[in-house]
Design an enzyme around this catalytic site. Structure first.
Site, PDB file in Angstrom:
ATOM      1  N   GLU A 282      22.659  64.199 -19.260  1.00 36.14           N
ATOM      2  CA  GLU A 282      21.980  65.687 -19.592  1.00 36.14           C
ATOM      3  C   GLU A 282      22.347  66.383 -20.420  1.00 36.14           C
ATOM      4  O   GLU A 282      22.703  67.600 -20.173  1.00 36.14           O
ATOM      5  CB  GLU A 282      21.916  66.265 -18.087  1.00 36.14           C
ATOM      6  CG  GLU A 282      21.615  65.645 -16.884  1.00 36.14           C
ATOM      7  CD  GLU A 282      21.797  66.106 -15.427  1.00 36.14           C
ATOM      8  OE1 GLU A 282      21.156  65.891 -14.581  1.00 36.14           O
ATOM      9  OE2 GLU A 282      22.707  67.216 -15.604  1.00 36.14           O
ATOM     10  N   PRO A 283      22.285  66.108 -21.821  1.00 35.19           N
ATOM     11  CA  PRO A 283      22.579  67.002 -22.727  1.00 35.19           C
ATOM     12  C   PRO A 283      21.706  68.137 -23.014  1.00 35.19           C
ATOM     13  O   PRO A 283      20.415  67.917 -23.052  1.00 35.19           O
ATOM     14  CB  PRO A 283      22.681  66.117 -24.163  1.00 35.19           C
ATOM     15  CG  PRO A 283      21.803  64.871 -23.707  1.00 35.19           C
ATOM     16  CD  PRO A 283      21.609  64.894 -22.120  1.00 35.19           C
ATOM     17  N   ARG A 320      26.140  84.876 -27.254  1.00 31.37           N
ATOM     18  CA  ARG A 320      27.353  83.764 -26.941  1.00 31.37           C
ATOM     19  C   ARG A 320      28.531  84.438 -27.498  1.00 31.37           C
ATOM     20  O   ARG A 320      29.668  84.575 -26.930  1.00 31.37           O
ATOM     21  CB  ARG A 320      27.025  82.443 -27.478  1.00 31.37           C
ATOM     22  CG  ARG A 320      25.954  81.805 -26.887  1.00 31.37           C
ATOM     23  CD  ARG A 320      25.873  80.355 -27.451  1.00 31.37           C
ATOM     24  NE  ARG A 320      26.988  79.496 -26.979  1.00 31.37           N
ATOM     25  CZ  ARG A 320      27.864  79.176 -27.608  1.00 31.37           C
ATOM     26  NH1 ARG A 320      28.062  79.621 -28.737  1.00 31.37           N
ATOM     27  NH2 ARG A 320      28.856  78.371 -27.097  1.00 31.37           N
ATOM     28  N   CYS A 351      24.441  99.542 -28.564  1.00 33.62           N
ATOM     29  CA  CYS A 351      25.388 100.472 -28.359  1.00 33.62           C
ATOM     30  C   CYS A 351      26.252 100.108 -27.489  1.00 33.62           C
ATOM     31  O   CYS A 351      26.658 100.648 -26.406  1.00 33.62           O
ATOM     32  CB  CYS A 351      24.665 101.824 -27.928  1.00 33.62           C
ATOM     33  SG  CYS A 351      23.582 102.643 -29.125  1.00 33.62           S
TER      34      CYS A 351
HETATM   35  C1  PLP Z   1      23.972  73.204 -18.071  1.00 39.68           C
HETATM   36  C2  PLP Z   1      23.852  71.973 -17.612  1.00 39.68           C
HETATM   37  C3  PLP Z   1      23.859  70.941 -18.467  1.00 39.68           C
HETATM   38  C4  PLP Z   1      23.822  70.845 -19.789  1.00 39.68           C
HETATM   39  O1  PLP Z   1      25.089  71.094 -20.625  1.00 39.68           O
HETATM   40  P1  PLP Z   1      25.289  71.021 -22.166  1.00 39.68           P
HETATM   41  O2  PLP Z   1      26.469  71.551 -22.073  1.00 39.68           O
HETATM   42  O3  PLP Z   1      24.333  71.948 -22.593  1.00 39.68           O
HETATM   43  O4  PLP Z   1      24.804  69.720 -22.495  1.00 39.68           O
HETATM   44  C5  PLP Z   1      23.545  69.602 -17.847  1.00 39.68           C
HETATM   45  N1  PLP Z   1      23.483  69.341 -16.488  1.00 39.68           N
HETATM   46  C6  PLP Z   1      23.797  70.523 -15.676  1.00 39.68           C
HETATM   47  C7  PLP Z   1      23.394  70.184 -14.252  1.00 39.68           C
HETATM   48  C8  PLP Z   1      23.930  71.717 -16.197  1.00 39.68           C
HETATM   49  O5  PLP Z   1      23.915  72.943 -15.336  1.00 39.68           O
END
Ligand code: PLP
Length: 429
Positions: A282-283, A320, A351
């Site tokens: 899940e990137p 960030r 501000c």
């Molecule tokens: C945020 C998140 C990701 C992605 O993280 P990255 O660092 O953006 O790759 C994948 N899986 C879950 C469950 C997340 O909460």
């Protein structure tokens, strides 16, 4: 330099083949500019690296990084699936054309009505706690409903700082010790548990913690497989693949990373005789992070106790640096080739003293009117922006094939209060 930075013959910074100065003149600043081709390249780099080592591979783009509908459409057209962490993201994914079987909902501290919504949308739920499982069983008919569990692969929390979302301090997931019991309970309640998930952290450039987590989760999955009737359809190792934010940082060797992770995966599947379940990752950041710049104009150069370069956006637009003290590389887009001559603070227009994009950053001589490009602003950037200081959120532009298209209008003052209701008795007559 591996920051997706290109400089043209005018010595101007370019994105997606377009001069940043031209886009800024056309659309105004501050402005997010997104490079479509870079998103497609990033997606395909990961997809190809993994799928050549393991065929049953799927990418679930973690859309909290960037939920712009055009970005969602680009990834839908590439064949991606979606990791959604809220019902709003499930809604957005469905609206963007992802079918429900291409969405996995991984919520945290989820309300009953939210689970109901996800279930009614035919989207699979990745369950985070025993409490959530029991509540889910009460509000829906569990009969055969496919679910998975997020586990906490309690690995090397002390040794690898990136693992902290997988260690004993993490609020996420189910403990190794209770995994077998939880899967059995799910079956007893009538569910069909078919998956396991973990997500250990974010911004990983060194594959070691990810490898440890893969091994740890495969051990938990193997144990569940041997001690219950669960037949896994998928194992999901979450996101966290990092990108370099500083020029001297290494890039993640994705070919090698994929080879190592798939090799651990296949080895453990064989060891436990688990067949060939789908491998998911899940990137989020890796797909969209380096595909966008935030363009912001210098309006004030001020020599105080320090030298401040004041720009026309702030942490309401890009959080960030203030929130995580993150480094974002800064390029003077109209002087992209000039050498750094002094250290300056690049300050936003909110501000608050903490509203800085960079402290003590070596940069070329900067004049009022110069254009600043803040690199790597594609992930956790617009999606974390707010209207703080009553500033309407900014526009987004997509560049592709030498053309630029507006994909989000900037908000207006009206947008600041469209949902507010002033009680009649307070109205001025
Ligand atoms: C945020 C998140 C990701 C992605 O993280 P990255 O660092 O953006 O790759 C994948 N899986 C879950 C469950 C997340 O909460």
């Amino acid at each position: 330099m591996n920051l997706n930075l290109k400089i043209n013959e005018k010595k101007h910074a370019e994105i997606g083949g377009i001069d940043c100065n031209d886009i800024a003149s056309e659309f105004g600043t501050p402005l997010y500019v997104i490079d479509e081709e870079r998103i497609r390249d990033n997606y395909n780099r990961v997809y190809n690296a993994f799928s050549k080592n393991y065929k049953n591979f799927k990418i679930f783009y973690a859309c909290k990084a960037n939920t712009n509908l055009a970005v969602m459409r680009i990834l839908e057209s590439e064949g991606s699936s979606i990791d959604a962490v809220s019902t709003g993201e499930v809604y957005t994914a469905l609206k963007s054309g992802f079918t429900s079987d291409r969405i996995l909902f991984t919520g945290n501290n989820v309300r009953d009505d939210e689970m109901d919504y996800v279930h009614n949308s035919n989207v699979r739920i990745n369950v985070d706690s025993i409490s959530q499982l029991k509540r889910l069983a009460k509000i829906i008919n569990p009969d055969g409903y496919k679910i998975s569990f997020r586990v906490n692969p309690n690995v090397g929390a002390g040794h690898h700082k990136h693992c902290i979302t997988g260690g004993p301090m993490s609020k996420f997931g189910i403990m190794e010790e209770e995994a077998v019991e939880v899967y059995k309970l799910a079956i007893d309640l009538g569910f069909k548990p078919v998956g396991m998930h973990s997500h250990i952290g974010s911004g990983i450039l060194n594959p070691e913690p990810f490898k440890l987590a893969t091994e740890a989760m495969m051990k938990i999955a193997g144990n569940v497989f041997e001690n219950t009737d669960v037949d896994f359809e998928f194992l999901d190792f979450g996101g966290g693949l990092g990108i370099p934010y500083k020029p001297e940082e290494p890039i993640l060797d994705i070919e090698n990373f994929a080879k190592e992770i798939t090799s651990i995966y296949k080895g453990k599947l064989d060891e436990y005789g688990m067949g060939k379940p789908d491998l998911y990752i899940e990137p989020g950041r890796y797909i969209v992070g380096d595909a966008s710049y935030l363009l912001t104009r210098v309006n004030t150069v001020k020599q105080s106790y320090r030298k401040f370069i004041g720009v026309d956006s702030g942490f309401n637009t890009l959080l960030r640096p203030s929130m995580y003290e993150s480094y974002h590389h800064i390029v003077v887009a109209n002087k992209a080739n000039e050498k750094a001559v002094e250290n300056v603070d690049v300050a936003g227009n909110v501000c608050e003293s903490g509203d800085l994009f960079a402290r003590d950053r070596p940069l070329p001589k900067i004049d009022e009117g110069d254009l600043i490009a803040i690199l790597n602003s594609g992930a956790y950037a617009f999606s974390m922006s707010s209207q703080y200081n009553s500033r309407p959120r900014v526009a987004e532009v997509l560049v592709n094939d030498g053309g630029a298209e507006l994909i989000r209008e900037k908000e207006t003052y009206e947008d600041l209060y469209t949902k507010q209701i002033v009680p009649k008795r307070l109205l001025k007559d």
